[in-house]
Design a protein around this motif. Structure first.
Motif, PDB file in Angstrom:
ATOM      1  N   LEU A  59      10.197 -10.592   0.006  1.00 49.64           N
ATOM      2  CA  LEU A  59      10.698  -9.898   1.188  1.00 49.64           C
ATOM      3  C   LEU A  59      10.899  -8.416   0.901  1.00 49.64           C
ATOM      4  CD1 LEU A  59      11.803 -10.026   4.091  1.00 49.64           C
ATOM      5  CD2 LEU A  59      14.049 -10.463   3.086  1.00 49.64           C
ATOM      6  N   GLY A  60      11.441  -8.100  -0.263  1.00 52.45           N
ATOM      7  CA  GLY A  60      11.653  -6.699  -0.638  1.00 52.45           C
ATOM      8  C   GLY A  60      10.352  -5.924  -0.733  1.00 52.45           C
ATOM      9  N   VAL A  61       9.328  -6.553  -1.298  1.00 55.03           N
ATOM     10  CA  VAL A  61       8.032  -5.876  -1.412  1.00 55.03           C
ATOM     11  C   VAL A  61       7.438  -5.646  -0.023  1.00 55.03           C
ATOM     12  CG1 VAL A  61       5.645  -6.203  -2.191  1.00 55.03           C
ATOM     13  CG2 VAL A  61       7.534  -6.663  -3.746  1.00 55.03           C
ATOM     14  N   ARG A  62       7.574  -6.623   0.857  1.00 52.03           N
ATOM     15  CA  ARG A  62       7.059  -6.451   2.219  1.00 52.03           C
ATOM     16  C   ARG A  62       7.784  -5.328   2.948  1.00 52.03           C
ATOM     17  NH1 ARG A  62       6.652 -12.770   3.914  1.00 52.03           N
ATOM     18  NH2 ARG A  62       4.858 -13.256   2.615  1.00 52.03           N
ATOM     19  N   LEU A  63       9.094  -5.299   2.811  1.00 52.95           N
ATOM     20  CA  LEU A  63       9.867  -4.248   3.481  1.00 52.95           C
ATOM     21  C   LEU A  63       9.575  -2.880   2.886  1.00 52.95           C
ATOM     22  CD1 LEU A  63      13.322  -5.991   3.999  1.00 52.95           C
ATOM     23  CD2 LEU A  63      11.570  -5.501   5.711  1.00 52.95           C
ATOM     24  N   ALA A  64       9.338  -2.833   1.576  1.00 48.29           N
ATOM     25  CA  ALA A  64       9.022  -1.546   0.948  1.00 48.29           C
ATOM     26  C   ALA A  64       7.636  -1.068   1.361  1.00 48.29           C
ATOM     27  CB  ALA A  64       9.107  -1.676  -0.570  1.00 48.29           C
ATOM     28  N   ALA A  65       6.712  -1.989   1.591  1.00 48.11           N
ATOM     29  CA  ALA A  65       5.351  -1.612   1.965  1.00 48.11           C
ATOM     30  C   ALA A  65       5.227  -1.293   3.454  1.00 48.11           C
ATOM     31  CB  ALA A  65       4.382  -2.736   1.601  1.00 48.11           C
ATOM     32  N   LEU A  66       6.208  -1.670   4.248  1.00 50.68           N
ATOM     33  CA  LEU A  66       6.132  -1.475   5.690  1.00 50.68           C
ATOM     34  C   LEU A  66       5.927  -0.015   6.103  1.00 50.68           C
ATOM     35  CD1 LEU A  66       6.217  -3.082   8.305  1.00 50.68           C
ATOM     36  CD2 LEU A  66       8.683  -2.701   8.377  1.00 50.68           C
ATOM     37  N   PRO A  67       6.653   0.956   5.554  1.00 48.37           N
ATOM     38  CA  PRO A  67       6.396   2.347   5.963  1.00 48.37           C
ATOM     39  C   PRO A  67       4.982   2.820   5.633  1.00 48.37           C
ATOM     40  CG  PRO A  67       8.498   2.192   4.828  1.00 48.37           C
ATOM     41  CD  PRO A  67       7.831   0.869   4.701  1.00 48.37           C
ATOM     42  N   PHE A  68       4.433   2.376   4.505  1.00 41.46           N
ATOM     43  CA  PHE A  68       3.072   2.773   4.145  1.00 41.46           C
ATOM     44  C   PHE A  68       2.056   2.194   5.120  1.00 41.46           C
ATOM     45  CE2 PHE A  68       5.323   2.743   0.003  1.00 41.46           C
ATOM     46  CZ  PHE A  68       5.308   4.114  -0.208  1.00 41.46           C
ATOM     47  N   VAL A  69       2.243   0.928   5.485  1.00 35.90           N
ATOM     48  CA  VAL A  69       1.332   0.286   6.425  1.00 35.90           C
ATOM     49  C   VAL A  69       1.451   0.959   7.794  1.00 35.90           C
ATOM     50  CG1 VAL A  69       0.857  -1.884   7.642  1.00 35.90           C
ATOM     51  CG2 VAL A  69       1.324  -1.901   5.191  1.00 35.90           C
ATOM     52  N   LYS A  70       2.686   1.267   8.211  1.00 35.55           N
ATOM     53  CA  LYS A  70       2.895   1.925   9.508  1.00 35.55           C
ATOM     54  C   LYS A  70       2.194   3.278   9.538  1.00 35.55           C
ATOM     55  CE  LYS A  70       6.504   4.174  12.078  1.00 35.55           C
ATOM     56  NZ  LYS A  70       7.856   4.688  11.961  1.00 35.55           N
ATOM     57  N   ASP A  71       2.344   4.078   8.475  1.00 34.36           N
ATOM     58  CA  ASP A  71       1.680   5.383   8.426  1.00 34.36           C
ATOM     59  C   ASP A  71       0.170   5.236   8.469  1.00 34.36           C
ATOM     60  OD1 ASP A  71       4.122   6.627   8.323  1.00 34.36           O
ATOM     61  OD2 ASP A  71       4.106   6.904   6.146  1.00 34.36           O
ATOM     62  N   GLU A  72      -0.349   4.254   7.765  1.00 32.20           N
ATOM     63  CA  GLU A  72      -1.801   4.041   7.745  1.00 32.20           C
ATOM     64  C   GLU A  72      -2.305   3.637   9.134  1.00 32.20           C
ATOM     65  OE1 GLU A  72      -5.348   4.448   5.978  1.00 32.20           O
ATOM     66  OE2 GLU A  72      -3.435   4.824   5.003  1.00 32.20           O
ATOM     67  N   LEU A  73      -1.587   2.725   9.788  1.00 27.84           N
ATOM     68  CA  LEU A  73      -1.997   2.299  11.125  1.00 27.84           C
ATOM     69  C   LEU A  73      -1.915   3.448  12.127  1.00 27.84           C
ATOM     70  CD1 LEU A  73      -0.405  -1.252  11.373  1.00 27.84           C
ATOM     71  CD2 LEU A  73      -2.826  -0.677  11.208  1.00 27.84           C
ATOM     72  N   LEU A  74      -0.868   4.267  12.037  1.00 25.06           N
ATOM     73  CA  LEU A  74      -0.771   5.424  12.931  1.00 25.06           C
ATOM     74  C   LEU A  74      -1.912   6.408  12.693  1.00 25.06           C
ATOM     75  CD1 LEU A  74       3.056   6.176  13.002  1.00 25.06           C
ATOM     76  CD2 LEU A  74       1.623   5.346  14.857  1.00 25.06           C
TER      77      LEU A  74
END
Length: 151
Positions: A92-107
């Protein structure tokens, strides 16, 4: 038979006659003194560590953080490090930590796609439309252009 320095008598009757009972008492006293010295050294080391880490000051400044740290240390020392619960928490921690990177990439991908769409519309040109007065034409041309999303 080998005699070691400081060792007096190994149950030999001859050594008992030479006063080995007093040697035993001295040895017990010496062990007691060494134990007291070890205890005082250990207590001094703990006091030095406590002063270095300033645990009391940290607890006064941030009690909730220190409580969380104590819970974490207790969890690890209690054997909770290699349990299924820890594995789930880490995932869960790894997913939450990766969330901002994925969001920036998708944007970034969405912005690129939007720019490509707008460029394609400009190159194709506007569709023919009947003549209108100035304000109606501006409203019509603005209505046909997609706007980028605002976050």
């Amino acid at each position: 038979m080998t005699n070691y320095p400081g060792a007096s008598g190994n149950g030999d009757p001859a050594s008992r006659e030479q006063g080995s009972d007093t040697g035993f008492g001295q040895r017990v006293d010496q062990l007691g003194n060494e134990a007291q010295q070890l205890w005082s050294d250990a207590r001094g080391a703990v006091d030095d560590l406590g002063q270095t880490l300033d645990i009391r000051g940290r607890v006064e400044r941030n009690p909730y953080g220190m409580m969380a740290a104590a819970l974490g240390v207790g969890y690890v020392l209690g054997g909770g490090l290699f349990t299924p619960l820890t594995a789930r928490i880490l995932r869960l921690g790894v997913r939450l930590a990766a969330l901002p990177f994925v969001k920036d990439e998708l944007l970034g991908m969405a912005e690129t796609a939007l720019q490509g769409y707008q460029t394609g519309r400009r190159m194709a040109g506007p569709p023919p439309s009947p003549p209108m007065d100035g304000s109606a034409a501006a409203d019509a041309s603005a209505a046909g252009k997609p706007r980028p999303p605002s976050y």
